[in-house]
Design a protein around this motif. Structure first.
Motif, PDB file in Angstrom:
ATOM      1  N   ARG A 124     -10.933   6.227  -2.563  1.00 14.33           N
ATOM      2  CA  ARG A 124     -10.821   6.495  -3.852  1.00 14.33           C
ATOM      3  C   ARG A 124      -9.504   6.244  -4.352  1.00 14.33           C
ATOM      4  N   ARG A 125      -8.530   6.526  -3.746  1.00 15.45           N
ATOM      5  CA  ARG A 125      -6.928   6.119  -4.237  1.00 15.45           C
ATOM      6  C   ARG A 125      -6.803   4.762  -4.224  1.00 15.45           C
ATOM      7  N   LEU A 126      -7.263   3.844  -3.327  1.00 12.21           N
ATOM      8  CA  LEU A 126      -7.283   2.232  -3.295  1.00 12.21           C
ATOM      9  C   LEU A 126      -8.055   1.839  -4.362  1.00 12.21           C
ATOM     10  N   ALA A 127      -9.287   2.274  -4.722  1.00 11.77           N
ATOM     11  CA  ALA A 127      -9.966   1.864  -5.780  1.00 11.77           C
ATOM     12  C   ALA A 127      -9.337   1.909  -7.198  1.00 11.77           C
ATOM     13  N   GLU A 128      -8.847   3.242  -7.182  1.00 14.85           N
ATOM     14  CA  GLU A 128      -7.942   3.558  -8.628  1.00 14.85           C
ATOM     15  C   GLU A 128      -6.736   2.821  -8.707  1.00 14.85           C
ATOM     16  N   VAL A 129      -5.917   2.282  -7.773  1.00 14.56           N
ATOM     17  CA  VAL A 129      -4.999   1.625  -7.740  1.00 14.56           C
ATOM     18  C   VAL A 129      -5.346   0.133  -8.141  1.00 14.56           C
ATOM     19  N   LEU A 130      -6.486  -0.388  -7.540  1.00 16.44           N
ATOM     20  CA  LEU A 130      -6.848  -1.586  -7.872  1.00 16.44           C
ATOM     21  C   LEU A 130      -7.498  -1.747  -9.166  1.00 16.44           C
ATOM     22  N   ARG A 131      -8.257  -0.646 -10.036  1.00  8.84           N
ATOM     23  CA  ARG A 131      -8.566  -0.799 -11.249  1.00  8.84           C
ATOM     24  C   ARG A 131      -7.462  -0.966 -11.972  1.00  8.84           C
ATOM     25  N   GLU A 132      -6.497   0.038 -11.935  1.00  8.39           N
ATOM     26  CA  GLU A 132      -5.013   0.183 -12.788  1.00  8.39           C
ATOM     27  C   GLU A 132      -4.527  -1.329 -12.681  1.00  8.39           C
ATOM     28  N   ALA A 133      -4.580  -1.862 -11.586  1.00  9.66           N
ATOM     29  CA  ALA A 133      -3.797  -3.396 -11.314  1.00  9.66           C
ATOM     30  C   ALA A 133      -4.551  -4.316 -12.206  1.00  9.66           C
ATOM     31  N   ALA A 134      -5.944  -4.243 -12.279  1.00 11.56           N
ATOM     32  CA  ALA A 134      -6.939  -5.129 -12.802  1.00 11.56           C
ATOM     33  C   ALA A 134      -7.108  -4.946 -14.330  1.00 11.56           C
ATOM     34  N   GLY A 135      -6.028  -3.737 -14.912  1.00 11.39           N
ATOM     35  CA  GLY A 135      -6.087  -3.428 -16.179  1.00 11.39           C
ATOM     36  C   GLY A 135      -7.374  -2.684 -16.680  1.00 11.39           C
ATOM     37  N   GLY A 136      -7.896  -2.064 -15.798  1.00  9.53           N
ATOM     38  CA  GLY A 136      -8.958  -1.147 -16.341  1.00  9.53           C
ATOM     39  C   GLY A 136      -8.815   0.270 -15.790  1.00  9.53           C
ATOM     40  N   LEU A 173       0.756  -1.205  -0.059  1.00 16.73           N
ATOM     41  CA  LEU A 173      -0.107  -0.051   0.052  1.00 16.73           C
ATOM     42  C   LEU A 173       0.840   1.284  -0.022  1.00 16.73           C
ATOM     43  N   LYS A 174       1.916   1.252   0.651  1.00 16.42           N
ATOM     44  CA  LYS A 174       2.798   2.359   0.976  1.00 16.42           C
ATOM     45  C   LYS A 174       3.331   2.649  -0.346  1.00 16.42           C
ATOM     46  N   ALA A 175       3.637   1.684  -1.247  1.00 20.78           N
ATOM     47  CA  ALA A 175       4.350   1.866  -2.546  1.00 20.78           C
ATOM     48  C   ALA A 175       3.350   2.752  -3.529  1.00 20.78           C
ATOM     49  N   HIS A 176       2.129   2.742  -3.120  1.00 23.45           N
ATOM     50  CA  HIS A 176       1.104   3.503  -3.845  1.00 23.45           C
ATOM     51  C   HIS A 176       0.604   4.572  -3.145  1.00 23.45           C
ATOM     52  N   GLU A 177       1.498   5.051  -2.118  1.00 22.84           N
ATOM     53  CA  GLU A 177       1.103   6.196  -1.189  1.00 22.84           C
ATOM     54  C   GLU A 177      -0.414   6.026  -0.771  1.00 22.84           C
ATOM     55  N   ILE A 178      -0.662   4.580  -0.082  1.00 21.58           N
ATOM     56  CA  ILE A 178      -1.947   4.603   0.727  1.00 21.58           C
ATOM     57  C   ILE A 178      -1.677   4.030   1.929  1.00 21.58           C
ATOM     58  N   THR A 179      -2.266   4.630   3.026  1.00 15.86           N
ATOM     59  CA  THR A 179      -2.210   4.489   4.267  1.00 15.86           C
ATOM     60  C   THR A 179      -3.578   4.066   4.777  1.00 15.86           C
ATOM     61  N   LEU A 180      -3.648   2.714   5.424  1.00 14.89           N
ATOM     62  CA  LEU A 180      -4.642   2.171   6.247  1.00 14.89           C
ATOM     63  C   LEU A 180      -4.381   2.394   7.525  1.00 14.89           C
ATOM     64  N   PRO A 181      -4.885   3.629   8.389  1.00 17.13           N
ATOM     65  CA  PRO A 181      -4.439   3.632   9.637  1.00 17.13           C
ATOM     66  C   PRO A 181      -4.582   2.707  10.491  1.00 17.13           C
ATOM     67  N   SER A 182      -5.998   1.802  10.440  1.00 20.42           N
ATOM     68  CA  SER A 182      -6.215   0.857  11.306  1.00 20.42           C
ATOM     69  C   SER A 182      -5.704  -0.543  10.881  1.00 20.42           C
ATOM     70  N   LEU A 183      -5.038  -0.585  10.044  1.00 19.37           N
ATOM     71  CA  LEU A 183      -4.363  -1.755   9.673  1.00 19.37           C
ATOM     72  C   LEU A 183      -4.000  -2.764  10.726  1.00 19.37           C
ATOM     73  N   GLY A 184      -4.393  -4.028  10.761  1.00 21.42           N
ATOM     74  CA  GLY A 184      -3.948  -4.720  11.785  1.00 21.42           C
ATOM     75  C   GLY A 184      -4.492  -6.083  11.946  1.00 21.42           C
ATOM     76  N   VAL A 185      -4.455  -6.861  12.971  1.00 29.13           N
ATOM     77  CA  VAL A 185      -5.160  -8.260  13.300  1.00 29.13           C
ATOM     78  C   VAL A 185      -6.270  -7.738  13.998  1.00 29.13           C
ATOM     79  N   ASP A 186      -7.394  -8.527  13.725  1.00 33.54           N
ATOM     80  CA  ASP A 186      -8.791  -8.362  14.247  1.00 33.54           C
ATOM     81  C   ASP A 186      -8.602  -9.133  15.533  1.00 33.54           C
TER      82      ASP A 186
END
Length: 69
Positions: free
Chosen positions: A57-69, A19-32
């Protein structure tokens, strides 16, 4: 992977780095914590947590790009 089946720390670290490589930070990322408590024989879940709309929005953009769209 080479780590213990219930040690998901390396997986979380890998996700955080990707995520950081795409300048995305999920502050609450961790173990449930509920699944970590051992109520089940399944591995703990990764808690992606909350994020603001800009991050979503940034996460959706990166995922769309990775999926080729």
């Amino acid at each position: 992977m080479d780590h213990a089946p219930y040690d998901i720390g390396p997986d979380i670290d890998a996700l955080r780095a990707a995520l950081k490589a795409h300048e995305i930070t999920l502050p609450s990322l961790g173990v449930d914590p509920l699944t970590l408590a051992g109520w089940t024989s399944r591995p703990p879940l990764v808690a992606l947590g909350n994020c603001n709309t800009e991050t979503a929005r940034r996460l959706a953009e990166v995922l769309r790009e990775a999926a080729g769209g």
